[in-house]
Design a protein around this motif. Structure first.
Motif, PDB file in Angstrom:
ATOM      1  N   HIS A 113       0.904  -1.276  -0.140  1.00  0.00           N
ATOM      2  CA  HIS A 113      -0.026  -0.197  -0.012  1.00  0.00           C
ATOM      3  C   HIS A 113       1.018   1.066   0.010  1.00  0.00           C
ATOM      4  O   HIS A 113       1.956   1.458   0.628  1.00  0.00           O
ATOM      5  N   ALA A 114       0.438   2.278  -0.438  1.00  0.00           N
ATOM      6  CA  ALA A 114       1.267   3.598  -0.737  1.00  0.00           C
ATOM      7  C   ALA A 114       0.813   4.233   0.567  1.00  0.00           C
ATOM      8  O   ALA A 114      -0.192   4.003   1.116  1.00  0.00           O
ATOM      9  N   PHE A 115       1.963   4.848   1.216  1.00  0.00           N
ATOM     10  CA  PHE A 115       1.707   5.661   2.438  1.00  0.00           C
ATOM     11  C   PHE A 115       2.651   6.609   2.552  1.00  0.00           C
ATOM     12  O   PHE A 115       3.679   6.686   1.722  1.00  0.00           O
ATOM     13  N   PHE A 116       2.397   7.401   3.472  1.00  0.00           N
ATOM     14  CA  PHE A 116       3.397   8.591   3.941  1.00  0.00           C
ATOM     15  C   PHE A 116       3.406   8.771   5.285  1.00  0.00           C
ATOM     16  O   PHE A 116       2.213   8.440   5.965  1.00  0.00           O
ATOM     17  N   VAL A 117       4.468   9.250   5.762  1.00  0.00           N
ATOM     18  CA  VAL A 117       4.581   9.363   7.332  1.00  0.00           C
ATOM     19  C   VAL A 117       4.926  10.721   7.590  1.00  0.00           C
ATOM     20  O   VAL A 117       6.033  11.185   7.004  1.00  0.00           O
ATOM     21  N   VAL A 118       4.424  11.292   8.735  1.00  0.00           N
ATOM     22  CA  VAL A 118       4.850  12.556   9.249  1.00  0.00           C
ATOM     23  C   VAL A 118       5.164  12.657  10.534  1.00  0.00           C
ATOM     24  O   VAL A 118       4.568  11.721  11.377  1.00  0.00           O
ATOM     25  N   SER A 119       6.075  13.201  11.158  1.00  0.00           N
ATOM     26  CA  SER A 119       6.520  13.404  12.584  1.00  0.00           C
ATOM     27  C   SER A 119       6.559  14.715  12.797  1.00  0.00           C
ATOM     28  O   SER A 119       6.777  15.737  12.268  1.00  0.00           O
ATOM     29  N   HIS A 120       5.723  14.903  13.993  1.00  0.00           N
ATOM     30  CA  HIS A 120       5.349  16.258  14.686  1.00  0.00           C
ATOM     31  C   HIS A 120       6.395  16.488  15.708  1.00  0.00           C
ATOM     32  O   HIS A 120       6.490  15.736  16.689  1.00  0.00           O
ATOM     33  N   ALA A 121       6.920  17.690  15.667  1.00  0.00           N
ATOM     34  CA  ALA A 121       8.008  18.221  16.666  1.00  0.00           C
ATOM     35  C   ALA A 121       7.317  19.237  17.340  1.00  0.00           C
ATOM     36  O   ALA A 121       8.208  19.981  18.209  1.00  0.00           O
ATOM     37  N   ASP A 122       6.081  19.453  17.514  1.00  0.00           N
ATOM     38  CA  ASP A 122       5.341  20.336  18.285  1.00  0.00           C
ATOM     39  C   ASP A 122       4.957  20.028  19.682  1.00  0.00           C
ATOM     40  O   ASP A 122       4.560  20.732  20.463  1.00  0.00           O
ATOM     41  N   ARG A 123       5.206  18.975  20.279  1.00  0.00           N
ATOM     42  CA  ARG A 123       4.938  18.447  21.393  1.00  0.00           C
ATOM     43  C   ARG A 123       6.134  17.779  22.093  1.00  0.00           C
ATOM     44  O   ARG A 123       7.210  17.391  21.596  1.00  0.00           O
ATOM     45  N   PRO A 124       6.067  17.904  23.370  1.00  0.00           N
ATOM     46  CA  PRO A 124       7.178  17.199  24.333  1.00  0.00           C
ATOM     47  C   PRO A 124       7.602  15.873  24.178  1.00  0.00           C
ATOM     48  O   PRO A 124       8.784  15.386  23.875  1.00  0.00           O
ATOM     49  N   HIS A 125       6.242  15.173  23.650  1.00  0.00           N
ATOM     50  CA  HIS A 125       6.653  13.731  23.229  1.00  0.00           C
ATOM     51  C   HIS A 125       6.714  13.426  21.913  1.00  0.00           C
ATOM     52  O   HIS A 125       5.768  13.939  21.176  1.00  0.00           O
ATOM     53  N   PRO A 126       7.853  12.936  21.313  1.00  0.00           N
ATOM     54  CA  PRO A 126       7.673  12.669  19.700  1.00  0.00           C
ATOM     55  C   PRO A 126       6.632  11.605  19.258  1.00  0.00           C
ATOM     56  O   PRO A 126       6.463  10.968  19.959  1.00  0.00           O
ATOM     57  N   HIS A 127       5.909  12.075  18.329  1.00  0.00           N
ATOM     58  CA  HIS A 127       4.894  11.158  17.842  1.00  0.00           C
ATOM     59  C   HIS A 127       4.802  11.218  16.084  1.00  0.00           C
ATOM     60  O   HIS A 127       5.227  12.235  15.622  1.00  0.00           O
ATOM     61  N   VAL A 128       4.149  10.113  15.433  1.00  0.00           N
ATOM     62  CA  VAL A 128       3.980  10.150  14.248  1.00  0.00           C
ATOM     63  C   VAL A 128       2.717   9.895  13.659  1.00  0.00           C
ATOM     64  O   VAL A 128       2.097   9.469  14.255  1.00  0.00           O
ATOM     65  N   HIS A 129       2.338  10.345  12.543  1.00  0.00           N
ATOM     66  CA  HIS A 129       1.238   9.943  11.990  1.00  0.00           C
ATOM     67  C   HIS A 129       1.320   9.310  10.501  1.00  0.00           C
ATOM     68  O   HIS A 129       2.258   9.864   9.806  1.00  0.00           O
ATOM     69  N   ILE A 130       0.744   8.159  10.358  1.00  0.00           N
ATOM     70  CA  ILE A 130       1.034   7.256   9.308  1.00  0.00           C
ATOM     71  C   ILE A 130      -0.294   7.092   8.482  1.00  0.00           C
ATOM     72  O   ILE A 130      -1.291   6.733   9.073  1.00  0.00           O
ATOM     73  N   TYR A 131      -0.272   7.566   7.117  1.00  0.00           N
ATOM     74  CA  TYR A 131      -1.568   7.687   6.506  1.00  0.00           C
ATOM     75  C   TYR A 131      -1.237   6.554   5.178  1.00  0.00           C
ATOM     76  O   TYR A 131      -0.532   6.944   4.560  1.00  0.00           O
ATOM     77  N   TYR A 132      -1.934   5.608   5.132  1.00  0.00           N
ATOM     78  CA  TYR A 132      -1.818   4.560   4.233  1.00  0.00           C
ATOM     79  C   TYR A 132      -3.029   4.290   3.223  1.00  0.00           C
ATOM     80  O   TYR A 132      -4.232   4.211   3.940  1.00  0.00           O
ATOM     81  N   ASN A 133      -2.968   4.176   2.033  1.00  0.00           N
ATOM     82  CA  ASN A 133      -4.178   3.973   1.243  1.00  0.00           C
ATOM     83  C   ASN A 133      -4.825   2.576   1.371  1.00  0.00           C
ATOM     84  O   ASN A 133      -4.088   1.589   1.529  1.00  0.00           O
ATOM     85  N   SER A 134      -6.161   2.602   1.442  1.00  0.00           N
ATOM     86  CA  SER A 134      -6.751   1.482   1.599  1.00  0.00           C
ATOM     87  C   SER A 134      -6.687   0.426   0.344  1.00  0.00           C
ATOM     88  O   SER A 134      -7.027  -0.757   0.683  1.00  0.00           O
TER      89      SER A 134
END
Length: 479
Positions: A113-134
């Motif tokens: 599946h195609a996907f892209f990953v984003v990492s957010h640096a705006d919070r004290p705890h690192p976290h990522v959002h992964i969006y993948y095509n159904s």
């Protein structure tokens, strides 16, 4: 080890009366927010362009319909799936979180599946959002959520975290045993205070200084680093550094006793002054030394001033971590640091080679045991084939068993190379010993690898500071 890395799987459908394209765009715009991703520096993709992913996902759905002839109802159609993965503060930086998230996405989708990953640096705890095509890349199938998918995702995330020496969740609470706990609850006493908790503590501190009036109270809030925002109708909001949305200054938001009327009552003497809350004791997270960033080079690539501010703070932290490493290890001169780095690299590489050797022997022993079992099961069939004078009829009736016999015999000859076949109990004992040796070696290798990474990064940072090199050769060596 405390349970700290968390995951969540989310399905996204069409939003209200919006089109599929608009619904996807809404989801992706939040994830790709430049302020959260350092102007797009914290985005990685697979088989799609993050800037046009919404259109690409839509096109794949149209191709799926054309190829299969199947079409779901509007409300039931899943446009894409989103995975959220969070890590505790201080354990890794946003860029490392991005790499971990990419690995999770690739192993979860198996590259289908195609996907892209984003990492957010705006919070004290690192976290990522992964969006993948159904829809799969070949547009012939769709991902279907299944019973227990959240647990399977968590187990995969835990395994990846363990492979990278990160903390994981142990014994998570099941729905049958009560509600799932959110990220902050998993941290327990180690959880950093929320923005509301911080604001309440600052309010208590400002009132403890006994301001003469409400304006004096607001000045003390600003002096404490709180941005005071005034809206229409005299509405006041507070915003802390790093906070996306300001918090409304009212009791219904901050809690009983923290509204404007409550503050004025304390100032006028109609209510007692609260003692400022003592911060929760928090164990300091171990610092991870990483390479410092060449700010000028990154700025030349078009990074904004926001990135420059973040990079300067990041570099300062890394140099402080490097200094701490030098002090803790008694490395007072450059030659000692260079020698320590070489020793750490050699030890990690030696353990890696020894670990590979044990793994190869373990795999060979396991394969040999399997071949011996198959050989023992199918040998009577071969004896019957031989007794039947290699009858074609007998061969047709037992073709599969005879094929297994030949494969097992060939595997045994290939592994032993003419040597005598050991007894099964000896093979079992050897496999147990190899598995135990692998476990011990793996623990030693992980510790040596961490020591090597820190030593290499510290030396690269010192070299960069002294102008000896740009530190990039050391980064390649570390990898």
């Amino acid at each position: 080890m405390l349970s700290l890395a968390t995951t969540r799987l989310i399905t996204h459908h069409i939003s209200g009366d919006k089109s599929i394209l608009a619904s996807l765009s809404d989801r992706f715009d939040y994830g790709q927010n430049p302020e959260k991703t350092l102007d797009g520096a914290l985005i990685r993709s697979y088989e799609c362009d993050p800037l046009t992913a919404d259109s690409e996902f839509l096109l794949s759905k149209a191709r799926y319909k054309a190829i299969t002839g199947r079409e779901q109802k509007r409300d039931a159609d899943v446009l894409c799936y989103q995975i959220r993965q969070s890590f505790p503060p201080g354990e890794l930086d946003p860029e490392e979180a991005l790499n971990i998230g990419y690995e999770l996405a690739m192993r979860w989708t198996k590259g289908k599946h195609a996907f892209f990953v984003v990492s957010h640096a705006d919070r004290p705890h690192p976290h990522v959002h992964i969006y993948y095509n159904s829809t799969t890349l070949d547009c012939t199938r769709k991902y279907r959520d299944f019973l227990g998918s959240a647990r399977a995702l968590r187990r995969l995330s835990d395994r990846i975290c363990l492979e990278h020496d990160l903390s994981v969740i142990k014994n998570p609470k099941l729905h049958s045993k009560g509600k799932f706990r959110h990220y902050g609850q998993w941290l327990g006493a180690a959880r950093p205070p929320s923005y509301k908790e911080q604001i309440r503590g600052i309010i208590d501190g400002a009132l403890a200084e006994r301001p003469a009036d409400f304006a004096g109270f607001l000045r003390r809030m600003e002096a404490a680093g709180v941005q005071v925002k005034r809206g229409r109708g005299g509405v006041i909001s507070f915003r802390l550094p790093g906070q996306d949305r300001a918090t409304r200054f009212r009791a219904s938001t901050l809690g009983d006793g923290y509204g404007p009327e409550d503050v004025e009552a304390v100032i006028d003497g109609r209510a007692p002054v609260r003692k400022p809350a003592q911060g929760r004791p928090r164990s300091a997270a171990p610092r991870r030394v990483n390479l410092i960033i060449d700010i000028q080079q990154r700025m030349a690539q078009g990074k904004g001033p926001g990135y420059e501010r973040w990079a300067k703070i990041y570099n300062l932290k890394q140099m402080a971590a490097a200094l701490q490493f030098l002090q803790e290890n008694g490395l007072t001169d450059y030659d000692a640091l260079a020698e320590r780095t070489t020793e750490a690299v050699d030890r990690a590489h030696a353990l890696a080679g020894e670990l590979r050797g044990v793994e190869e022997r373990l795999a060979s022993t396991t394969k040999l045991m399997g071949a011996v079992v198959d050989y023992a099961k199918t040998r009577p069939v071969f004896d019957g084939y031989k007794a039947a004078r290699y009858s074609k009829k007998y061969l047709a009736e037992h073709e599969e068993a005879l094929a297994s016999y030949r494969a097992a015999k060939a595997a045994i000859n290939d592994i032993l190379g003419g040597a005598k076949l050991p007894r099964m109990d000896a093979l079992k004992k050897e496999r147990r010993e190899l598995a135990e040796r692998k476990k011990k070696l793996y623990a030693q290798y992980r510790a040596a690898q961490q020591e090597m990474r820190e030593a290499v990064a510290v030396k690269a940072n010192v070299d960069h500071l002294l102008g000896l090199s740009d530190g990039r050769e050391s980064k390649a060596q570390e990898r």
